[in-house]
Design an enzyme around this catalytic site. Structure first.
Site, PDB file in Angstrom:
ATOM      1  N   CYS A 278      34.932   9.483  30.551  1.00  0.00           N
ATOM      2  CA  CYS A 278      33.526   9.881  30.616  1.00  0.00           C
ATOM      3  C   CYS A 278      33.412  11.400  30.783  1.00  0.00           C
ATOM      4  O   CYS A 278      34.055  11.969  31.677  1.00  0.00           O
ATOM      5  CB  CYS A 278      32.838   9.163  31.785  1.00  0.00           C
ATOM      6  SG  CYS A 278      31.136   9.697  32.022  1.00  0.00           S
TER       7      CYS A 278
ATOM      8  N   GLU B  42       0.844  -1.198   0.000  1.00  0.00           N
ATOM      9  CA  GLU B  42       0.000   0.000   0.000  1.00  0.00           C
ATOM     10  C   GLU B  42       0.874   1.241   0.000  1.00  0.00           C
ATOM     11  O   GLU B  42       2.051   1.160   0.322  1.00  0.00           O
ATOM     12  CB  GLU B  42      -0.835   0.055   1.296  1.00  0.00           C
ATOM     13  CG  GLU B  42      -1.738  -1.101   1.467  1.00  0.00           C
ATOM     14  CD  GLU B  42      -2.445  -1.061   2.816  1.00  0.00           C
ATOM     15  OE1 GLU B  42      -2.399  -0.028   3.506  1.00  0.00           O
ATOM     16  OE2 GLU B  42      -3.041  -2.077   3.164  1.00  0.00           O
TER      17      GLU B  42
ATOM     18  N   TYR C 118      -7.455   2.698   6.592  1.00  0.00           N
ATOM     19  CA  TYR C 118      -6.814   1.444   6.186  1.00  0.00           C
ATOM     20  C   TYR C 118      -7.052   0.261   7.116  1.00  0.00           C
ATOM     21  O   TYR C 118      -6.592  -0.837   6.812  1.00  0.00           O
ATOM     22  CB  TYR C 118      -5.314   1.632   5.959  1.00  0.00           C
ATOM     23  CG  TYR C 118      -4.600   2.395   7.058  1.00  0.00           C
ATOM     24  CD1 TYR C 118      -4.422   1.840   8.309  1.00  0.00           C
ATOM     25  CD2 TYR C 118      -4.113   3.670   6.817  1.00  0.00           C
ATOM     26  CE1 TYR C 118      -3.772   2.536   9.297  1.00  0.00           C
ATOM     27  CE2 TYR C 118      -3.463   4.383   7.804  1.00  0.00           C
ATOM     28  CZ  TYR C 118      -3.290   3.810   9.041  1.00  0.00           C
ATOM     29  OH  TYR C 118      -2.669   4.500  10.018  1.00  0.00           O
TER      30      TYR C 118
ATOM     31  N   LYS D  78      10.890   3.082   3.216  1.00  0.00           N
ATOM     32  CA  LYS D  78      10.990   4.537   3.099  1.00  0.00           C
ATOM     33  C   LYS D  78      11.822   4.921   1.884  1.00  0.00           C
ATOM     34  O   LYS D  78      12.919   4.401   1.703  1.00  0.00           O
ATOM     35  CB  LYS D  78      11.671   5.108   4.350  1.00  0.00           C
ATOM     36  CG  LYS D  78      10.866   4.948   5.634  1.00  0.00           C
ATOM     37  CD  LYS D  78       9.617   5.796   5.555  1.00  0.00           C
ATOM     38  CE  LYS D  78       8.985   5.985   6.895  1.00  0.00           C
ATOM     39  NZ  LYS D  78       9.447   7.072   7.669  1.00  0.00           N
TER      40      LYS D  78
ATOM     41  N   LYS E  68       2.156   4.653   1.689  1.00  0.00           N
ATOM     42  CA  LYS E  68       2.263   5.129   3.070  1.00  0.00           C
ATOM     43  C   LYS E  68       1.969   6.628   3.057  1.00  0.00           C
ATOM     44  O   LYS E  68       2.817   7.437   2.675  1.00  0.00           O
ATOM     45  CB  LYS E  68       3.656   4.843   3.636  1.00  0.00           C
ATOM     46  CG  LYS E  68       3.772   5.170   5.100  1.00  0.00           C
ATOM     47  CD  LYS E  68       5.035   4.603   5.679  1.00  0.00           C
ATOM     48  CE  LYS E  68       5.104   4.775   7.178  1.00  0.00           C
ATOM     49  NZ  LYS E  68       4.875   6.096   7.677  1.00  0.00           N
TER      50      LYS E  68
ATOM     51  N   CYS F 109      30.735   3.912  29.867  1.00  0.00           N
ATOM     52  CA  CYS F 109      31.299   4.314  31.149  1.00  0.00           C
ATOM     53  C   CYS F 109      30.834   3.250  32.135  1.00  0.00           C
ATOM     54  O   CYS F 109      29.631   3.017  32.279  1.00  0.00           O
ATOM     55  CB  CYS F 109      30.764   5.690  31.547  1.00  0.00           C
ATOM     56  SG  CYS F 109      31.046   6.053  33.289  1.00  0.00           S
TER      57      CYS F 109
ATOM     58  N   ASP G 135       1.542  10.335   3.961  1.00  0.00           N
ATOM     59  CA  ASP G 135       2.339  11.140   4.879  1.00  0.00           C
ATOM     60  C   ASP G 135       1.435  12.138   5.592  1.00  0.00           C
ATOM     61  O   ASP G 135       1.307  13.290   5.186  1.00  0.00           O
ATOM     62  CB  ASP G 135       3.440  11.859   4.084  1.00  0.00           C
ATOM     63  CG  ASP G 135       4.516  12.377   5.007  1.00  0.00           C
ATOM     64  OD1 ASP G 135       4.498  12.021   6.197  1.00  0.00           O
ATOM     65  OD2 ASP G 135       5.375  13.143   4.534  1.00  0.00           O
TER      66      ASP G 135
ATOM     67  N   CYS H 185      28.220   7.361  38.412  1.00  0.00           N
ATOM     68  CA  CYS H 185      28.169   8.331  37.305  1.00  0.00           C
ATOM     69  C   CYS H 185      26.770   8.972  37.282  1.00  0.00           C
ATOM     70  O   CYS H 185      25.769   8.288  37.042  1.00  0.00           O
ATOM     71  CB  CYS H 185      28.477   7.626  35.993  1.00  0.00           C
ATOM     72  SG  CYS H 185      28.470   8.736  34.580  1.00  0.00           S
TER      73      CYS H 185
ATOM     74  N   CYS I 133      31.846  11.833  34.586  1.00  0.00           N
ATOM     75  CA  CYS I 133      32.482  11.410  35.839  1.00  0.00           C
ATOM     76  C   CYS I 133      33.966  11.118  35.656  1.00  0.00           C
ATOM     77  O   CYS I 133      34.641  10.721  36.602  1.00  0.00           O
ATOM     78  CB  CYS I 133      31.772  10.186  36.408  1.00  0.00           C
ATOM     79  SG  CYS I 133      32.095   8.698  35.456  1.00  0.00           S
TER      80      CYS I 133
END
Ligand code: IVH
Length: 687
Positions: free
Chosen positions: A408, A112, A223, A314, A114, A426, A116, A432, A411
């Site tokens: 990190c 089908e 649909y 897509k 799509k 980390c 938008d 942290c 930390c």
């Protein structure tokens, strides 16, 4: 009131609805504009004369006028899922392969367009539109009924044979011409122009004044239909049914929708529309591919986010170029470090983009990104735009290769990157700050403990004030703790405490999801809770026990074993139990539930004479068994129907799995049930 007048009102409503449908749904003009207006005026004046006969679904209400100050939240009866995305033929091949692993009988796909636009759920009671709800987060949406009533292609009153309750799903959107017309009008009125049809459709649905919505000419394609115990066999049955009730559905003759049998058929459809989509009167952002047979859709099932039996393809999105100004780092609740690109702001399809995702260090290296490069940015299906490359002709020699951080940013602990892992981590799990706060925020999330009144800012405050250092601390909070916090009124403090108190009754699988064990998302948590039944069985589960659960692989099992091997986590769980959280499933609590197939993995294959595959699945699950799709050495029984594929039979024989035909399975079921009853009876006698 004159009987003639009230009959005339009914007659006019029917007639105008009919003309309206023929015009907006079937593109047929049965009367002139003038004739139509005369009828509408007549109805309006009769309705003014008899206000008692007001009906929100009268065609006179299409012009709007109702003001919605704030949109009510509404829980969806069936969750509004989204679709997984694919971008290439090989993604489609993977999808097809996943389906064929589960389904071993002939089936077809429906392709089908799509659309938008914005997803909408329409609820009809006795053929009358009673509610229109946006998707929201998929579980709870917003009631936009007043605005949706003004959309001419949506019937307010259904034709034909309809069930008492009907939910219909579709997409509200602007046609290209309606969008153009709207912007032309705005230009004349010297108002800012809208950037794209999709965002404008979404914004329009949220307008407070429905009479403005009425003027904007939104459209809607439907649909899917949801009815309890529906008899739909194929996706096409949905469409025929919806069309018979007066809904606008995609025309088959224009190839808006097509049945195909395999990947080649899907790719034909995709390629056809890739060339032709510019000619469509509305925008599409891809193609949707669905397994056609409803019984197979049910068998294949859904993840918590999207159906496994459908996928969106897509089309490539437009790229823009801008300068990469910096790369900053975010630390997630699992300690994963995510680099984020800071861009010179640039507009992509109507939205200003300042940040883009670059995923991880490998990706930066692969793309060879350097600060000050001119980069290509794409906004595809994902919400966050991504960098896809850089323009070599614009690279300055002073742009140096990028060096990923080694400590990190929060930390300063040394970062670790394991082989095969995409992310740096980390490991300062306990200390942290963003990890601690992230875990707390995750725990209180709506799909986990759903604790009202605490947002990320409050978590920050609670953490900074030293009140909450882990999830168990939440249950120790008092009003006296909360009141001294910045901007914390008495009422907010009370709300927070009530929210926390209410969360004590959260079901086990949600608590499990909330614990934030790496790789244990909503779906895995549900599987674990159903298989182990309570936290203590899960805590002692071995790697092998975990792997034997359907869809739990090595990576997840390892992470769970690791989580429960740490004292810190077990202490927190003990504290949660002490605070009253119940970490066991309802089934465990209900000892009368049949468990004759407990720990049994049962595969169904082929078709059956006296029962559908769905019904068979229900019987297995109601008796404590697990219906799985692939045969392996941990499978207990293969229920073999007619026309079953040879590969399952072969695998079952190889792995010495018990193979039963339809009547043998029911014989076994009867025997086990009889034994089970005897057992219960004997236990009863003891008391
Ligand atoms: S079927 C479980 N069919 O795309 C979802 N969706 O990205 C079943 N959409 O939320 C949806 N055109 O709003 C389906 N032909 C189509 C569609 C379609 C557009 C939207 C829908 C959905 C979103 C998922």
């Amino acid at each position: 009131m004159s009987r003639i007048d009230s009959d005339r009102i009914i007659e006019l409503r029917k007639l105008i609805h009919y003309y309206n449908k023929e015009y907006y749904v079937n593109n047929k003009s049965l009367v002139s504009d003038l004739e139509f207006d005369v009828l509408l005026k007549e109805l309006e004046s009769l309705e003014t004369k008899y206000p008692d006969l007001f009906n929100p679904n009268s065609p006179t209400q299409r012009v709007g006028g109702d003001i919605t100050k704030s949109f009510d939240s509404v829980q969806h009866k069936y969750p509004m899922l989204s679709l997984a995305n694919s971008y290439s033929k090989s993604d489609i091949e993977d999808f097809d392969e996943r389906i064929r692993k589960i389904v071993d009988i002939p089936f077809s796909y429906i392709c089908e367009l799509k659309y938008d636009g914005v997803a909408i759920s329409l609820i009809f009671e006795n053929g009358q539109l009673i509610r229109a709800v946006t998707r929201g987060d998929g579980t709870i949406g917003e009631d936009v009924t007043n605005n949706v009533r003004t959309i001419s292609s949506i019937p307010l009153v259904l034709n034909g044979e309809f069930p008492q309750m009907l939910e219909v799903r579709g997409e509200i959107m602007f046609s290209k011409s309606a969008f153009l017309k709207l912007n032309q009008q705005r230009k004349i009125e010297k108002l800012p122009l809208f950037s794209n049809p999709r965002n404008t459709a979404s914004g329009t649905l949220k307008l407070q004044d429905s009479s403005i919505v009425a003027k904007r000419d939104l459209d809607c394609f439907l649909y899917a239909a949801y009815i309890d115990n529906s008899k739909f066999h194929k996706v096409f049955d949905h469409y025929n049914f919806l069309s018979s009730l007066g809904f606008k559905t995609p025309p088959i003759d224009q190839r808006f929708i097509e049945q195909v049998n395999d990947v080649n058929g899907i790719m034909d459809f995709i390629n056809f529309w890739d060339k032709k989509r510019g000619e469509l009167p509305f925008e599409i952002d891809g193609i949707v591919i669905k397994v056609n047979e409803v019984s197979l859709q049910n068998e294949i099932g859904n993840t918590s986010k999207s159906p496994r039996w459908a996928i969106a393809y897509k089309y490539k999105t437009t790229q823009v170029k801008t300068t990469l100004e910096d790369i900053i780092y975010q630390v997630g609740r699992t300690g994963a470090i995510t680099p984020v690109a800071v861009l010179n702001p640039v507009e992509i399809s109507g939205t200003m983009v300042k940040r883009a995702s670059v995923h991880n260090a490998d990706q930066i290296e692969k793309l060879d990104l350097r600060i000050n490069d001119v980069v290509y940015v794409e906004k595809g299906g994902e919400i966050i735009p991504k960098i896809t490359g850089f323009d070599i002709s614009e690279r300055n020699t002073s742009n140096l290769p990028f060096v990923f951080i080694s400590n990190c940013p929060e930390c300063n602990s040394k970062l670790i990157k394991d082989d095969g892992e995409a992310h740096h981590y980390c490991l300062n799990f306990y200390m942290c700050p963003p990890q601690i706060k992230g875990r707390i925020s995750h725990f209180i999330g709506r799909k986990q403990m759903n604790i009202d009144g605490i947002g990320e800012e409050t978590v920050e405050q609670l953490y900074n004030a030293g009140l909450v250092q882990n999830i168990a601390d939440l249950y120790k909070l008092t009003k006296e703790d909360l009141l001294p916090l910045d901007r914390m009124a008495e009422k907010s403090a009370e709300n927070i405490l009530v929210g926390i108190e209410n969360s004590i009754h959260t079901p086990f699988h949600k608590i499990l999801f909330g614990l934030g064990i790496r790789y244990v998302g909503e779906t895995v948590a549900k599987k674990l809770s159903a298989s182990f039944g309570n936290i203590n069985s899960l805590r002692i589960a071995s790697f092998e026990d975990l792997c034997s659960v359907d869809e739990i692989g090595d990576k997840i099992a390892e992470s769970i074993v690791d989580f429960f091997s740490q004292d810190y986590n077990n202490k927190i769980i003990d504290q949660l139990l002490e605070s009253g959280l119940v970490m066991e499933t309802e089934v465990q609590k209900d000892s009368n539930h049949s468990t004759i197939f407990k720990n049994k993995k049962i595969v169904i294959s082929g078709t059956f004479k006296n029962i559908s595959r769905e019904e068979l699945k229900t019987i297995i699950e109601e008796n404590g068994g697990k219906n799985t799709s692939t045969v392996s050495k941990t499978t207990s029984i293969l229920v073999a129907g007619e026309n079953m594929g040879p590969s399952k039979l072969e695998k079952a024989t190889k792995n010495k799995v018990e193979i039963l035909n339809e009547s043998e399975f029911f014989k076994l079921l009867e025997e086990l049930q009889a034994n089970d009853k005897t057992k219960q009876f004997k236990q009863g006698e003891l008391f």
